[in-house]
Design a protein around this motif. Structure first.
Motif, PDB file in Angstrom:
ATOM      1  N   LYS A  91      86.750  26.563  56.485  1.00  0.00           N
ATOM      2  CA  LYS A  91      87.065  26.372  55.063  1.00  0.00           C
ATOM      3  C   LYS A  91      86.091  25.381  54.425  1.00  0.00           C
ATOM      4  CE  LYS A  91      91.582  25.743  55.512  1.00  0.00           C
ATOM      5  NZ  LYS A  91      93.012  25.548  55.231  1.00  0.00           N
ATOM      6  N   HIS A 130      89.862  36.570  57.450  1.00  0.00           N
ATOM      7  CA  HIS A 130      89.646  35.902  56.169  1.00  0.00           C
ATOM      8  C   HIS A 130      88.184  35.992  55.738  1.00  0.00           C
ATOM      9  CE1 HIS A 130      89.336  32.226  53.509  1.00  0.00           C
ATOM     10  NE2 HIS A 130      90.356  32.868  52.964  1.00  0.00           N
ATOM     11  N   GLU A 174      87.508  39.444  54.527  1.00  0.00           N
ATOM     12  CA  GLU A 174      88.069  39.643  53.191  1.00  0.00           C
ATOM     13  C   GLU A 174      87.175  39.050  52.103  1.00  0.00           C
ATOM     14  OE1 GLU A 174      92.058  38.071  52.444  1.00  0.00           O
ATOM     15  OE2 GLU A 174      92.693  39.350  54.122  1.00  0.00           O
ATOM     16  N   LYS A 175      86.724  37.834  52.399  1.00  0.00           N
ATOM     17  CA  LYS A 175      85.904  37.132  51.417  1.00  0.00           C
ATOM     18  C   LYS A 175      84.451  37.591  51.460  1.00  0.00           C
ATOM     19  CE  LYS A 175      89.107  34.217  49.914  1.00  0.00           C
ATOM     20  NZ  LYS A 175      89.398  33.807  48.525  1.00  0.00           N
ATOM     21  N   LYS A 176      84.175  38.545  52.313  1.00  0.00           N
ATOM     22  CA  LYS A 176      82.818  39.086  52.406  1.00  0.00           C
ATOM     23  C   LYS A 176      81.776  38.027  52.756  1.00  0.00           C
ATOM     24  CE  LYS A 176      83.872  43.159  50.070  1.00  0.00           C
ATOM     25  NZ  LYS A 176      84.570  44.091  50.971  1.00  0.00           N
ATOM     26  N   LYS A 208      85.228  41.509  45.156  1.00  0.00           N
ATOM     27  CA  LYS A 208      85.834  40.485  44.302  1.00  0.00           C
ATOM     28  C   LYS A 208      84.883  39.310  44.097  1.00  0.00           C
ATOM     29  CE  LYS A 208      90.678  41.153  45.444  1.00  0.00           C
ATOM     30  NZ  LYS A 208      91.668  40.795  46.464  1.00  0.00           N
ATOM     31  N   LYS A 249      84.083  35.367  43.231  1.00  0.00           N
ATOM     32  CA  LYS A 249      84.769  34.140  43.604  1.00  0.00           C
ATOM     33  C   LYS A 249      85.600  33.618  42.447  1.00  0.00           C
ATOM     34  CE  LYS A 249      82.143  32.367  47.374  1.00  0.00           C
ATOM     35  NZ  LYS A 249      80.738  32.172  47.721  1.00  0.00           N
ATOM     36  N   ASP A 290      94.004  31.852  45.024  1.00  0.00           N
ATOM     37  CA  ASP A 290      93.290  31.263  46.163  1.00  0.00           C
ATOM     38  C   ASP A 290      91.982  30.621  45.715  1.00  0.00           C
ATOM     39  OD1 ASP A 290      92.793  30.531  48.772  1.00  0.00           O
ATOM     40  OD2 ASP A 290      91.744  32.386  49.238  1.00  0.00           O
ATOM     41  N   GLN A 333      89.016  28.219  45.507  1.00  0.00           N
ATOM     42  CA  GLN A 333      88.306  27.345  46.444  1.00  0.00           C
ATOM     43  C   GLN A 333      87.203  26.633  45.679  1.00  0.00           C
ATOM     44  OE1 GLN A 333      90.807  28.650  49.148  1.00  0.00           O
ATOM     45  NE2 GLN A 333      89.244  27.186  49.749  1.00  0.00           N
TER      46      GLN A 333
END
Lengths: 342, 342
Positions: free
Chosen positions: A114, A138, A141-143, B2, B4, B49, B51
């Motif tokens: 993270k 994760h 998902e976030k590529k 998606k 960020k 979510d 970040q």
DNA sequence: CTTTATTATTAAAACGATTAAACCTATATT
DNA sequence: AATATAGGTTTAATCGTTTTAATAATAAAG
């Protein structure tokens, strides 16, 4: 305290706009800007010792040219070596490496991932810990591009680079059998992870292939948090139980080092009293009075492959998963060569 | 794919300004923003979510919370161990570590420093190479906080954390003398660097103190680029020259490992044929059939001190140089205990 | 019913760069 | 002479955040 020199300072000094300076200094080739102006800007930039601010550049471009490497323990020579290879490789490509250790703890690993994501690293190279599947998901998902090394999750499609653990373990245990051992102890650690599963599977396959009956008590799993104690106890068990073994296969260098210490401590001679073989290389293996037979992992290839796959993925995402299995080399030394000793 | 989630997205969703969102999310305590709004922003942030982008934050604040560590070789267990300790320490303080290896080359080190400066690291911890004084001066000029470890430049005032090399070498060589050796070979490397000068000086002082005549050919400097060859040749010289030695002091672990291999290769028994002692610890030392006497550097203290000094300097620059000399512990083992063997 | 204080919120500038698009100016083309 | 073309330079937006100073809204004070 001198302030840092920025484009604006050069622009002011030369008497042009910031844009012009930027063009000259970054797109040097482009030649859109007049000769004299170009020359003057370069001259002033040198005089003022202008140093670009890569943070600003990163914000604009969305690329940090930074790669996160997560190993389980940087102080383990095995991972330090991998880290060094990866470092060289990415440096050459203009990336900087951020290295962290997870200590085989999923929680630590989670925090590191993270944290490094917040830092906007362009990609990861990860030695995944047990129970870290969610972290991998994760990232997918976030590529965020990433490559797993040393271990992977068979049920999660991803890039990975590992050695052929099954075959390597098979061969080294077969070697132990061929030198006359029929009762072989196996020390493992982190058994839920793919690499250990494979090593165990390979070792057992070799024993089955040679029609040995396997006593389940010969398999000792060592806990990450109590290595010394578990190993001491495990080896004592193996050697003094109802059905003592004549050989021990250490499934990693971090098991072998304390393991061999224990063997010394018990006053056993290698290979006469006990035959030994291990996974991974270690500088101690060669210096031991009876040099240790081991599986030499091609760390250089492993690191380079991982970097190559990662940077390709960064450059053009989503073109299928690369899954590399490298062959390891078995290096047979005295510790498992009773034949030579007698 | 998606995008960020950024502050703007939350602001839009909640129906407030970006500033409000920023206040809520970063200055949570401050309570300037109304209760319901605060709650809603937090809720939406979690839902989406969110970040934070630390790059943007860094650009604004001028702090990257990043520290550059430059060692000579990360694959050397000695430096890997230090790196690990420093990693733990800085992580705890919210920093991220960028690690690089200079390979004892000033040019490489220079490139790394510049590169990391462009990346706006908040500070450096550096194992300086020979001829890198200009780099250190440059950092001072640019007011970049840094701490030197392992070695330093006596003529350049700076923070540094090192061990008391003189005393440690003195003690270990004195130990060799006390076990009956009068002719002692010394292998060193990178003699222009402070730590090696001190180790050499300490070793010689011990010999002089005990009224030994010192043959200059007993001092062998090993080149960084030809370690194996130089060591092989050096040890042969020491043992077969006109005036052969009975003991060898290795001034670092990277000399000891190949050195001991060579000794093995020559078929010499330790400590009967030759007495050995070394600087630095190494897992191989303990496993050796005749465990090696060595100087145990307090790596943990060294790393922690360095981080502490650096972060203090970052927080409040320019309040005098911290120069720490740590005591090392001599660990006497069989390799230098003829007394016990006979 | 103004004035003042207080609270909640936001507009806008800033960090240091990149870059598309606009804008001059001077020369070439018709 | 009018227009197109090219060359050289700048304007202004943008990346995602922080933060100062301003504003709007509400409550308290006179």
């Amino acid at each position: 305290m001198k302030k840092k020199v920025v484009l604006k300072d050069i622009a002011k000094e030369v008497g042009v706009s910031i844009a012009t300076v930027s063009y000259v200094l970054s797109n040097g080739k482009d030649g859109r800007i007049g000769k004299e102006v170009t020359a003057k800007i370069k001259k002033v930039a040198k005089e003022l010792d202008y140093q670009p601010n890569l943070i600003a550049k990163s914000l604009k471009s969305g690329k940090t040219n930074t790669i996160g490497l997560i190993v389980t323990d940087l102080s383990n020579p095995f991972y330090a070596h991998i880290a060094r290879i990866i470092e060289d490789e990415v440096t050459q490509l203009g990336y900087t490496l951020m290295v962290s250790s997870s200590d085989e703890k999923a929680e630590k690993s989670w925090n590191l991932i993270k944290f490094l994501m917040h830092r906007q690293v362009d990609g990861f190279i990860i030695v995944p810990t047990a129970e870290s599947e969610d972290q991998i998901e994760h990232l997918k998902e976030k590529k965020i591009p990433f490559v797993l090394i040393d271990r992977y999750f068979p049920e999660i499609p991803s890039h990975h680079v590992v050695v052929d653990n099954y075959t390597s373990a098979y061969k080294v245990v077969e070697n132990l059998i061929q030198t006359g051992n029929t009762k072989i102890g196996i020390l493992t650690q982190g058994n839920s992870l793919s690499h250990m599963k494979e090593r165990t599977r390979g070792a057992i396959a070799a024993m089955e292939k040679h029609h040995l009956t396997i006593n389940p008590t010969w398999l000792k799993e060592i806990n990450f948090d109590s290595v010394e104690e578990d190993i001491a106890k495990g080896i004592e068990d193996l050697l003094t139980g109802d059905d003592p073994v004549t050989a021990i296969f250490f499934a990693s260098n971090s098991l072998a080092i304390p393991g061999i210490k224990k063997v010394n401590h018990l006053g056993l001679k290698v290979p006469t009293d006990i035959t030994i073989a291990s996974f991974d290389q270690g500088e101690a293996f060669d210096l031991y009075y009876s040099p240790i037979t081991y599986v030499h992992q091609p760390l250089s290839d492993l690191g380079k492959e991982a970097v190559h796959i990662l940077t390709t993925e960064i450059a053009s995402p989503g073109s299928g998963y690369q899954q590399v299995n490298l062959n390891a080399k078995m290096v047979v030394k005295e510790s498992s060569r009773k034949d030579l000793i007698f």
